[in-house]
Design an enzyme around this catalytic site. Structure first.
Site, PDB file in Angstrom:
ATOM      1  N   SER A 289      42.437  34.304  42.408  1.00 39.66           N
ATOM      2  CA  SER A 289      42.272  35.472  43.024  1.00 39.66           C
ATOM      3  C   SER A 289      43.529  36.055  43.940  1.00 39.66           C
ATOM      4  O   SER A 289      43.564  37.043  44.500  1.00 39.66           O
ATOM      5  CB  SER A 289      40.960  35.821  43.876  1.00 39.66           C
ATOM      6  OG  SER A 289      39.719  35.541  42.831  1.00 39.66           O
TER       7      SER A 289
ATOM      8  N   CYS B  87      36.158  40.365  45.058  1.00 40.24           N
ATOM      9  CA  CYS B  87      35.213  40.737  43.953  1.00 40.24           C
ATOM     10  C   CYS B  87      35.871  41.021  42.719  1.00 40.24           C
ATOM     11  O   CYS B  87      36.652  41.477  42.514  1.00 40.24           O
ATOM     12  CB  CYS B  87      34.576  42.237  44.218  1.00 40.24           C
ATOM     13  SG  CYS B  87      33.603  42.755  42.894  1.00 40.24           S
TER      14      CYS B  87
END
Length: 630
Positions: free
Chosen positions: A323, A379
């Site tokens: 991420s 997210c």
């Protein structure tokens, strides 16, 4: 009687002229041959024979120059040179090499001396060139050798400068090590001699010509057994220049201590110069074991170690960025206008694309989420959508512009470039077209994407300074023996990526809340009084089956995810940028972030930010990150 006399008088006198002529010819031929031989020996071969005679009495004892020292940025020594007492033998000076070797081994201990002599001869040792048969002898061995010198013709004690790494394995992959020159080295480097040290790895190799210096020598007279009698002439050596590195010893110590026994890497960079402040790679090795020649058993242990201690993970370890790659997505999408700060997507916990579900790390989902919160809470579903709208080729273009997928240019050997996929790359690599579903994995830093820790540190630095990519450098200056500066190394700009101030502000603000906000995935890196911008990441090691959600604790260590954290601080005037990966540790927010925090705490203790010294109190009671958050 008269008759007999008459017979003698009538006998023919033998002719001896021909015999005398033949004898004289032979004598003249012998004299001419002798004269020619004398002329050949006295005139034509005079120099060679005189040198050979002198070598029985006079030796040139080569003295290797002291290798230059290595200091940290504050001129604290990291590498120096200390004397080593070595036993050497000149086989031509001993009538019985085998007997002499047996006596020597009985005195100072066995050390495969006969094999070392044979190996030296096989490698083309010149006559009267000494062979080192034992190194780094202790005082008792030195005394034994000197006391029994008369029993050891051809054997002598030699004091040799040896490299000494003051902090053992500290910064081992950056400093490197030295080793004895090989036959291959000697063939391409005429100034080196058998037994010389040469840089083999790291700084020692990259800056060999600076550190080495020029060898000197002594012309000495020896007796019939090779013992030194007197010094005839001396040629002074020139010590090598010293190297002042950019790393800070204190930060390096803290980084390595914080990583501990785990495998991983940390790279800390000054975002305004590209200077390396710390570079740690674990597991490491002790470069002192290479000094004077590593034992074959120790070398075999190193190269067969499954943890690969010789690998510099900072520049050679390639990992999915996880991420942390969402920072690239965000900049690319905002600059390409496929995303706005207020654009929101709904995250129910997963996204179906075709017949496959691409899940978010949070099983229950994040609901409606815009960019700022998507970065703060990392997210996945939001960035699946971002990647889908961008397309893999635009993601690749911005990744390259921000320094990923290519070598940084650091002056270390064997740096890896990593991989940033594109449709053209896949066609060239696999002869297949790119499928849109593959872009979803790329958007969250998985799939074919692979980067090195130093590249991710460069990314953090580029976001911190506004898009400038500096060449990473770890040498600040070269100093002469008297301390004068020979050469300095100013910052080198490799690329200037144009990123609008508004985009930078949006991304930096979200990265700030990754650490500062209660719901941020990187709050374990929070430091009182310091505004830190960061991004966590989890790099998946093995692919899960469709629909499965395997608990991290259910996996064996080698299948667990890698934990990433990259950060820079302070946000408004960045002074340090860091990337850290802890292998097979799980989520970066709970594993890599505390390591970065420890280094930043130390940095700001040593370098208080503008506006006064911050209150920095190391604490263990900070709220832990969500164990499932990356």
């Amino acid at each position: 009687m008269a008759k007999f006399t008459r017979r003698e008088k009538n006998r023919a006198v033998p002719k001896i002229g021909a015999r005398i002529a033949g004898l004289m010819t032979l004598i003249v031929a012998v004299l001419i041959t002798a004269a020619l031989r004398l002329y050949y020996l006295q005139v034509i071969k005079h120099h060679d024979l005189a040198e050979l005679a002198d070598r029985n009495r006079i030796r040139i004892q080569r003295l290797p120059a002291l290798r230059g020292l290595v200091f940290d940025r504050h001129l604290r020594p990291l590498v120096d040179t200390k004397p080593s007492f070595d036993a050497v033998i000149v086989p031509e000076d001993t009538p019985d090499v085998a007997t002499t070797v047996t006596r020597l081994e009985r005195l100072i201990g066995p050390n495969n001396m006969a094999k070392k002599i044979d190996d030296a001869d096989d490698e083309g040792r010149p006559e009267f060139e000494p062979v080192v048969v034992d190194e780094r002898m202790d005082w008792s061995q030195v005394v034994a050798l000197e006391t029994h010198q008369l029993e050891l013709p051809g054997v002598s004690l030699q004091v040799t400068p040896r490299r000494h790494y003051l902090y053992d394995s500290l910064a081992a992959h950056l400093l490197g090590y030295v080793g004895e020159v090989t036959v291959k080295d000697l063939n391409r480097l005429p100034d080196y001699r058998m037994g010389d040290d040469i840089g083999k790895f790291g700084l020692e190799r990259a800056w060999e010509s600076t550190l080495r210096g020029d060898s000197g020598g002594q012309e000495i007279e020896v007796d019939s057994v090779g013992r030194r009698l007197r010094l005839l002439r001396e040629i002074p050596e020139r010590p090598g220049n010293s190297v002042v590195m950019t790393i800070d010893l204190d930060l390096q110590r803290v980084a390595e201590d914080a990583i501990g026994a785990r495998a991983g890497s940390l790279v800390a960079i000054d975002p305004n110069t590209g200077y390396i402040l710390a570079m740690a790679s674990h597991p490491a090795y002790n470069p002192n074991i290479f000094t004077g020649g590593i034992q074959s058993s120790a070398w075999h242990e190193l190269i067969t170690d499954p943890s690969h201690p010789l690998e510099n993970r900072s520049i050679q370890g390639i990992y999915p960025p996880g991420s942390t790659f969402k920072v690239v997505d965000s900049i690319a999408a905002l600059m390409e206008r496929t995303l706005g700060p207020a654009t929101s997507y709904y995250c129910p916990g997963g996204l179906y694309f075709g017949n496959r579900e691409y899940r978010c790390w949070r099983k229950q989902g994040h609901g409606n989420v815009a960019l700022h919160r998507a970065i703060v809470e990392s997210c996945d579903v939001f960035f699946y959508q971002v990647g889908q709208h961008l397309g893999v080729d635009r993601i690749a273009a911005w990744s390259h512009a921000l320094g990923l997928g290519k070598k940084t240019g650091i002056d270390l050997d064997n740096e890896k470039a990593g991989t940033i996929p594109s449709s053209e790359w896949k066609q060239r690599r696999f002869h297949e077209r790119w499928y849109p579903a593959e872009t979803l994995s790329v958007a969250i830093g998985q799939g074919y994407v692979a980067v090195t820790p130093i590249q991710l540190a460069e990314l953090a630095a580029g976001v911190a300074n506004g898009g400038t990519l500096y060449k990473p450098q770890f040498v600040k200056q070269i100093d002469a023996l008297d301390g004068s500066v020979v050469k300095t190394f100013p910052p080198v700009v490799e690329n200037q990526t144009k990123i609008s101030p508004q985009v930078l502000e949006e991304v930096r603000s979200a990265m700030g809340d990754v650490v500062a906000a209660p719901n941020g995935t990187g709050k374990a890196a929070r430091i009182e009084g310091i505004t830190i911008a960061g991004k966590t990441g989890t790099a998946q090691v093995v692919k899960e089956a469709q629909g499965a959600r395997t608990k991290e604790t259910a996996l064996s260590d080698k299948y667990r995810d890698h934990g990433w954290f990259m950060a820079f601080a302070p946000i408004d005037h960045p002074k340090i940028a860091i990337a850290c990966i802890i292998e097979h540790s799980g989520h970066g927010g709970s594993t890599a972030a505390p390591v970065v925090k420890a280094v930043m705490e130390k940095y700001f203790q040593l370098n208080p930010p503008q506006g006064g010294a911050p209150v920095i109190v190391p604490s263990n009671d900070a709220a832990p990150s969500d164990p499932l958050a990356d």
